[in-house]
Design a protein around this motif. Structure first.
Motif, PDB file in Angstrom:
ATOM      1  N   GLU A   1       4.974  -0.021   1.360  1.00 48.29           N
ATOM      2  CA  GLU A   1       4.295   1.209   0.601  1.00 48.29           C
ATOM      3  C   GLU A   1       4.246   2.081   0.158  1.00 48.29           C
ATOM      4  O   GLU A   1       4.274   3.180  -0.003  1.00 48.29           O
ATOM      5  CB  GLU A   1       4.182   0.276  -1.166  1.00 48.29           C
ATOM      6  CG  GLU A   1       3.228   0.590  -2.148  1.00 48.29           C
ATOM      7  CD  GLU A   1       4.537   1.307  -2.953  1.00 48.29           C
ATOM      8  OE1 GLU A   1       5.605   0.514  -2.571  1.00 48.29           O
ATOM      9  OE2 GLU A   1       4.171   1.428  -3.927  1.00 48.29           O
TER      10      GLU A   1
ATOM     11  N   ASN B   1       6.149   1.312  -5.697  1.00 48.81           N
ATOM     12  CA  ASN B   1       6.255   0.188  -5.670  1.00 48.81           C
ATOM     13  C   ASN B   1       7.691  -0.324  -6.095  1.00 48.81           C
ATOM     14  O   ASN B   1       8.354  -0.714  -6.743  1.00 48.81           O
ATOM     15  CB  ASN B   1       6.059   0.360  -7.201  1.00 48.81           C
ATOM     16  CG  ASN B   1       5.569  -1.445  -7.941  1.00 48.81           C
ATOM     17  OD1 ASN B   1       5.428  -2.144  -7.095  1.00 48.81           O
ATOM     18  ND2 ASN B   1       5.626  -1.916  -9.229  1.00 48.81           N
TER      19      ASN B   1
ATOM     20  N   ASP C   1       4.201  -4.287  -6.563  1.00 46.03           N
ATOM     21  CA  ASP C   1       2.838  -5.315  -7.466  1.00 46.03           C
ATOM     22  C   ASP C   1       3.473  -6.783  -7.234  1.00 46.03           C
ATOM     23  O   ASP C   1       1.798  -7.059  -7.054  1.00 46.03           O
ATOM     24  CB  ASP C   1       2.562  -4.330  -8.727  1.00 46.03           C
ATOM     25  CG  ASP C   1       4.026  -4.069  -9.493  1.00 46.03           C
ATOM     26  OD1 ASP C   1       4.760  -4.950  -9.203  1.00 46.03           O
ATOM     27  OD2 ASP C   1       4.267  -4.054 -10.878  1.00 46.03           O
TER      28      ASP C   1
ATOM     29  N   LEU D   1       1.453  -8.337  -4.623  1.00 47.63           N
ATOM     30  CA  LEU D   1       0.518  -8.206  -4.302  1.00 47.63           C
ATOM     31  C   LEU D   1      -0.363  -9.183  -5.106  1.00 47.63           C
ATOM     32  O   LEU D   1      -1.211  -9.496  -4.447  1.00 47.63           O
ATOM     33  CB  LEU D   1      -0.243  -6.453  -3.952  1.00 47.63           C
ATOM     34  CG  LEU D   1      -0.308  -6.182  -2.633  1.00 47.63           C
ATOM     35  CD1 LEU D   1       1.117  -5.936  -2.331  1.00 47.63           C
ATOM     36  CD2 LEU D   1      -1.579  -5.264  -2.294  1.00 47.63           C
TER      37      LEU D   1
ATOM     38  N   HIS E   1      -6.761  -7.621  -6.424  1.00 44.64           N
ATOM     39  CA  HIS E   1      -5.961  -8.788  -7.569  1.00 44.64           C
ATOM     40  C   HIS E   1      -5.883  -7.984  -9.059  1.00 44.64           C
ATOM     41  O   HIS E   1      -4.877  -7.062  -9.365  1.00 44.64           O
ATOM     42  CB  HIS E   1      -6.351 -10.051  -7.730  1.00 44.64           C
ATOM     43  CG  HIS E   1      -5.836 -11.156  -9.065  1.00 44.64           C
ATOM     44  ND1 HIS E   1      -5.732 -10.988 -10.091  1.00 44.64           N
ATOM     45  CD2 HIS E   1      -3.924 -11.356  -8.465  1.00 44.64           C
ATOM     46  CE1 HIS E   1      -4.852 -11.845 -10.360  1.00 44.64           C
ATOM     47  NE2 HIS E   1      -3.851 -12.066  -9.427  1.00 44.64           N
TER      48      HIS E   1
ATOM     49  N   PHE F   1      -3.811  -4.572  -8.472  1.00 45.64           N
ATOM     50  CA  PHE F   1      -2.686  -4.273  -8.522  1.00 45.64           C
ATOM     51  C   PHE F   1      -2.102  -5.109 -10.043  1.00 45.64           C
ATOM     52  O   PHE F   1      -0.196  -4.422 -10.354  1.00 45.64           O
ATOM     53  CB  PHE F   1      -2.120  -5.275  -7.670  1.00 45.64           C
ATOM     54  CG  PHE F   1      -2.731  -4.435  -6.144  1.00 45.64           C
ATOM     55  CD1 PHE F   1      -1.461  -3.339  -5.725  1.00 45.64           C
ATOM     56  CD2 PHE F   1      -3.370  -4.703  -5.518  1.00 45.64           C
ATOM     57  CE1 PHE F   1      -2.181  -2.900  -4.923  1.00 45.64           C
ATOM     58  CE2 PHE F   1      -3.434  -3.550  -4.061  1.00 45.64           C
ATOM     59  CZ  PHE F   1      -2.948  -3.040  -4.257  1.00 45.64           C
TER      60      PHE F   1
ATOM     61  N   TYR G   1      -0.723  -2.087 -11.203  1.00 50.00           N
ATOM     62  CA  TYR G   1      -0.759  -0.893 -10.336  1.00 50.00           C
ATOM     63  C   TYR G   1       0.707  -0.544 -11.276  1.00 50.00           C
ATOM     64  O   TYR G   1       0.421   1.101 -10.852  1.00 50.00           O
ATOM     65  CB  TYR G   1       0.090  -1.404  -9.144  1.00 50.00           C
ATOM     66  CG  TYR G   1       0.443  -0.495  -8.032  1.00 50.00           C
ATOM     67  CD1 TYR G   1      -0.428  -0.402  -7.523  1.00 50.00           C
ATOM     68  CD2 TYR G   1       2.152  -0.965  -7.703  1.00 50.00           C
ATOM     69  CE1 TYR G   1      -0.375   0.939  -6.248  1.00 50.00           C
ATOM     70  CE2 TYR G   1       1.907   0.269  -6.401  1.00 50.00           C
ATOM     71  CZ  TYR G   1       1.152   1.074  -5.653  1.00 50.00           C
ATOM     72  OH  TYR G   1       1.641   1.961  -5.225  1.00 50.00           O
TER      73      TYR G   1
ATOM     74  N   ARG H   1      -2.514   5.013  -7.283  1.00 54.38           N
ATOM     75  CA  ARG H   1      -2.356   4.362  -6.676  1.00 54.38           C
ATOM     76  C   ARG H   1      -2.143   4.066  -4.337  1.00 54.38           C
ATOM     77  O   ARG H   1      -2.685   3.248  -4.013  1.00 54.38           O
ATOM     78  CB  ARG H   1      -0.239   4.568  -6.473  1.00 54.38           C
ATOM     79  CG  ARG H   1       0.330   3.608  -7.754  1.00 54.38           C
ATOM     80  CD  ARG H   1       1.564   4.195  -8.000  1.00 54.38           C
ATOM     81  NE  ARG H   1       1.782   3.563  -9.199  1.00 54.38           N
ATOM     82  CZ  ARG H   1       3.665   2.889  -9.350  1.00 54.38           C
ATOM     83  NH1 ARG H   1       4.532   2.816  -8.506  1.00 54.38           N
ATOM     84  NH2 ARG H   1       4.562   2.213 -10.546  1.00 54.38           N
TER      85      ARG H   1
ATOM     86  N   VAL I   1      -4.451   1.656  -2.110  1.00 51.32           N
ATOM     87  CA  VAL I   1      -3.181   0.407  -1.191  1.00 51.32           C
ATOM     88  C   VAL I   1      -4.055   1.020  -0.080  1.00 51.32           C
ATOM     89  O   VAL I   1      -4.173   0.560   0.209  1.00 51.32           O
ATOM     90  CB  VAL I   1      -1.746   1.536  -1.362  1.00 51.32           C
ATOM     91  CG1 VAL I   1      -1.194   1.427  -0.079  1.00 51.32           C
ATOM     92  CG2 VAL I   1      -1.387   1.088  -2.262  1.00 51.32           C
TER      93      VAL I   1
ATOM     94  N   THR J   1      -7.537  -1.079   0.228  1.00 55.51           N
ATOM     95  CA  THR J   1      -7.187  -2.488  -0.195  1.00 55.51           C
ATOM     96  C   THR J   1      -6.571  -2.462   1.682  1.00 55.51           C
ATOM     97  O   THR J   1      -7.146  -3.876   2.671  1.00 55.51           O
ATOM     98  CB  THR J   1      -5.719  -2.813  -0.687  1.00 55.51           C
ATOM     99  OG1 THR J   1      -5.761  -2.653  -1.908  1.00 55.51           O
ATOM    100  CG2 THR J   1      -5.516  -4.763  -0.673  1.00 55.51           C
TER     101      THR J   1
END
Ligand code: ADP
Ligand code: MG
Length: 836
Positions: A35, A42, A51, A54, A78, A81, A84, A92, A96, A99
């Motif tokens: 990504e 996406n 997304d 994820l 969670h 996303f 997202y 975004r 990302v 994460t």
């Protein structure tokens, strides 16, 4: 001893738990870094969107003893996303990045040997009698020499966490530095190595760019002279001290080996960003790490230099010896394969091209072998279910005989052969699962009708499913020509079937008086119950997902399944996607067809196309004008079709009647538009790609395709098959709206070939399997090294091997490694399956 196990409990995971964690973590990390690479758009994955993946993955971490706070954090991510798609790019990016960072830290926290532990500690405990921790395939990369937390983090970002990951991180390519040349014999475009003497070395900062330094070497060998330039970008290279140091590296009179791609320079051949290495002696054989060998090139990540990466690989290569080989020695010998450790060695550090080939072949073979084994096992499960027992069918006097006799033509040899294969399948006690591929107009439908009649004459019912209502209606009309005269009942069920009719039809189906039902996906719905369903024919199979196929097969008794496609896909793709099907090909057209003449026009030449339409219509023929699919929006597509239709009707062909066909018309309107065109009340049909499948109007002799460059080759070929169905010579004009030479080259394939299989092969080569199948097609295999375009021969070998394995060891009890790999693959595939 007791000490270390306690610390493991409190801080880390045991080996199995770690493996489980990594199995969950790695695909996440890979998706995240992809990504990043693709710019946070996406991206569409193979199976689903980024997304979606994820959200799915973060919701289901393996049940492990996590430290406090981890589960809550996972839940927050969670949630992040879930939204997202709506986030702006900056949002975004932040999500990302956070994460990735957090997952990486999680990994570091949970692994048993804390990599963050100060190295001094290890030094203090290491004594001569206690050697340093053994490296193994499952050692974290932090245990390698020269890998600190920073580098480990960068490697983790591309999913490289353990030694085994590094071995599995295959080179993208290999550069051949083994070709040694004299200066006078250098050839532009070749990668070569010269050995020469330094006459002079200059280092200076670029006059135009203070961050760029240039190192110039004047070299000489007995055949000539050459100037070699290296550009060093970055501030740290432009200090006078650094440049001095560089010059000292290359003293006058020293011998160097220079390797790289030869390009055309202003003063003749020169090297493009070469490798330069000082040799100890001018006449010794070239001996160095890089120069004079096949060098692997890796897809790299931010901040890991190529040389650094190769060093890491060198460190772990000896560990490949421990890699368990799923195939035993006899099997390897029978199938001409090197061992797996040899393969890793040969791929990462080949001595010569043949070793590289051997290595590649082995690894590709394994990928295909797993894939084929998976498909064959699926097929075996299916074939163990009971299926309709058809009596031995004699063609002569039964329904099939009567049908064949009533046809105004004889089967072609190809039709005869394929029907023979189907008949043989139908008489077995395992359900048929066969895919019939054949070019448009090759006569698949007639073969399918014969198969349906075989089934019915043994007292069973048949179903025919098509992807669209238009096509289902057309099949129904076609069947109505042949079946009622043989006293075989046939009905059509679509969304448009009126309620009362529908009820009647379902009753007849359930009591067995209705023999053949034609329809779309509606046939999969619950109220449809057959009394004795013997055979299901699926047309245009590539539009049905595997799970739809399964749904149908799960309707009670397992019926025989015959699928047909007019979009031939290359055999490699067919085997990979439908390896659980037997494949037949109708590779011959009925006699008497005049081939379609195809030409390419530029947008400026459009009027020539209209001229041709006018001429053909004057001769009583009809024409299609096809507009490209506008992917962004169905509305846009509709507008463009409506606009073009209006413009053509009022300005270009005011004297003709023009029909308009697009996806938004309801079924009745579509039918009436098509009927008008078929009966000649309209002469030109402006259409979106709805006409792609199966529409059959023999008088249509011209097809003009606008913006042909936007279509796939196979799709164009399919479209083109709508003309050339009658006796008249037919034309297909491709209007190329692009000036891109590649677009031209692609369309040229179509101008030059009328062979669907050849076109499909070319399409695969030019665009790759993902594009050929379209984004909607799921189930493309996950191949790291194998190429569906180039490795067809290995695929065939692997498939044969898989068949042999299934015969000799159906439960794979003597192949535990293989079994474990297979189960892992299964888990991965089902984990990644779309949620719908
Ligand atoms: P496909 O489904 O493969 O596109 P069809 O079965 O619809 O092809 O056949 C195309 C046309 O060719 C139909 O009009 C059909 O009646 C005719 N046809 C089929 N087989 C033969 C044959 N062996 N000889 C002559 N015409 C044939
Ligand atoms: Mg057809």
């Amino acid at each position: 001893m007791a000490d270390s196990s306690r610390s493991q409990e409190s801080r880390g995971l045991n080996r199995e738990q770690l493996t489980e964690l990594l199995g969950w973590l790695k695909p996440l990390q890979q998706a995240l870094s992809l990504e990043v690479e693709t710019g946070f758009n996406n991206l569409q994955g193979r199976q689903q969107r980024f997304d979606g993946f994820l959200v799915h993955q973060l919701a289901a971490p393996p049940p492990l003893p996590y430290p406090p706070g981890v589960e809550a954090r996972l839940q927050r991510l969670h949630q992040g996303f879930v939204g997202y798609e709506e986030l702006p790019e900056s949002g975004r990016r932040r999500l990302v990045t956070d994460t990735r960072q957090w997952l990486h830290e999680l990994r570091l926290r949970l692994e048993p040997s804390a990599p963050m532990a100060p190295p001094r500690l290890r030094l203090a405990t290491a004594t001569a009698s206690a050697p340093r921790r053994e490296l193994g395939l499952d050692s974290p990369l932090t245990q390698l020499q020269g890998v600190g937390p920073k580098l480990a983090g960068r490697l983790a970002a591309i999913g490289l966490l353990l030694v085994r990951d590094l071995l599995k991180h295959y080179p993208r390519d290999h550069v051949d530095y083994a070709t040694r040349r004299r200066i006078e014999a250098l050839v532009v475009g070749e990668t070569a190595t010269i050995v020469a003497t330094i006459r002079r070395c200059n280092g200076f900062v670029s006059p135009r760019n203070p961050n760029l330094s240039i190192l110039e070497l004047q070299l000489q060998d007995p055949t000539g002279r050459i100037k070699v330039t290296r550009f060093l970008a970055g501030k740290r290279f432009s200090s006078p001290a650094y440049l001095k140091g560089q010059q000292r590296l290359y003293p006058q009179g020293a011998t160097v080996a220079v390797s790289g791609l030869i390009k055309e320079g202003p003063y003749g051949a020169t090297f493009q960003d070469p490798l330069i290495e000082v040799l100890e002696s001018s006449n010794a054989e070239v001996r160095s790490r890089n120069i004079g060998r096949l060098m692997p090139v890796y897809g790299l990540t931010e901040g890991v230099a190529a040389d650094r990466f190769r060093q890491l690989i060198d460190q772990v290569l000896p560990l490949a010896r421990a890699w368990p080989d799923p195939l035993n020695q006899t099997e390897r010998r029978d199938w001409s394969l090197v061992s797996l450790p040899e393969a890793f060695q040969g791929l990462h550090a080949p001595d010569d091209p043949s070793q590289l080939d051997q290595a590649r072949r082995r690894l590709v073979f394994d990928e295909f072998l797993l894939l084929q084994l998976g498909l064959l096992r699926r097929r075996r499960t299916l074939s163990q279910r009971p299926c309709p027992q058809l009596e031995l069918i004699r063609r002569g006097d039964g329904l099939v005989g009567k049908f064949l006799a009533s046809l105004p033509f004889a089967f072609t040899a190809a039709q005869e052969r394929v029907f023979g294969e189907i008949e043989a399948d139908l008489q077995r006690s395992q359900p048929m699962a066969r895919l019939v591929q054949g070019d448009v107009g090759s006569g698949k439908t007639v073969v399918a009708i014969a198969a349906l009649l075989s089934t019915i004459s043994s007292g069973w019912q048949g179903a025919l499913m098509a992807p669209t209502e238009v096509l289902a209606e057309q099949h129904h009309r076609n069947l109505c020509r042949w079946l009622p005269p043989l006293h075989v009942t046939v009905e059509l069920l679509t969304g448009a079937t009126p309620k009362t009719k529908r009820r009647q039809l379902l009753d007849d189906l359930a009591n067995g008086s209705l023999k053949v039902l034609v329809g779309t996906h509606a046939l999969l719905e619950d109220p449809v119950v057959f009394s004795r369903l013997g055979l299901v024919v699926v047309d245009e199979q590539h539009r049905f997902g595997v799970h739809q196929r399964d749904r149908l097969l799960n309707k009670g008794l397992q019926p025989h399944l015959l699928t047909m496609t007019a979009t031939p896909i290359p055999r490699t793709l067919a085997l990979s996607l439908h390896g659980d099907l037997d494949v037949s090909q109708i590779d011959e057209l009925p006699p008497g067809r005049t081939p379609i003449r195809t030409a390419m026009l530029t947008a400026a030449q459009r009027s020539q196309a209209y001229e041709l339409i006018r001429e053909e219509v004057a001769r009583g023929q009809r024409a299609y004008v096809v507009l490209p699919l506008v992917e962004e929006s169905e509305k846009l597509e509709l507008r463009s079709a409506v606009e073009v239709h209006a413009e053509l009707a009022s300005e270009v062909f005011p004297e003709l009647t023009l029909g308009l066909l697009h996806g938004r018309l309801n079924s009745a309107d579509k039918q009436s538009v098509l009927r008008d065109f078929a009966d000649g009340r309209s002469q030109v049909l402006v259409s979106t790609t709805v006409v792609e499948v199966g529409v059959d109007v023999p008088e249509a002799s011209v097809m003009v395709i606008d913006h042909a460059e936007r279509f796939g080759l196979a799709q164009l070929h399919q479209l083109r098959g709508r003309v050339g169905r009658g006796a008249a010579a037919s034309h297909c004009l491709l209007i190329n709206g692009s000036s891109n030479p590649l677009a031209r080259q692609r369309l040229d394939v179509l101008v030059c070939s009328n062979d669907g299989f050849e076109i499909a092969e070319m399409d695969l080569r030019l665009r790759g399997p993902g594009q050929v199948l379209g984004t909607r097609q799921s189930g493309l295999p996950d191949l790291a090294l194998a190429s569906l375009a180039d490795d067809g021969a290995v695929l065939e070998d692997a498939r044969a091997a898989a068949q042999q394995l299934m015969e000799q060891d159906p439960d794979l009890s003597a192949h535990q490694v293989l079994l474990a790999l297979l189960e892992e693959q299964q888990r991965r595939l089902s984990g990644a399956a779309p949620l719908n």
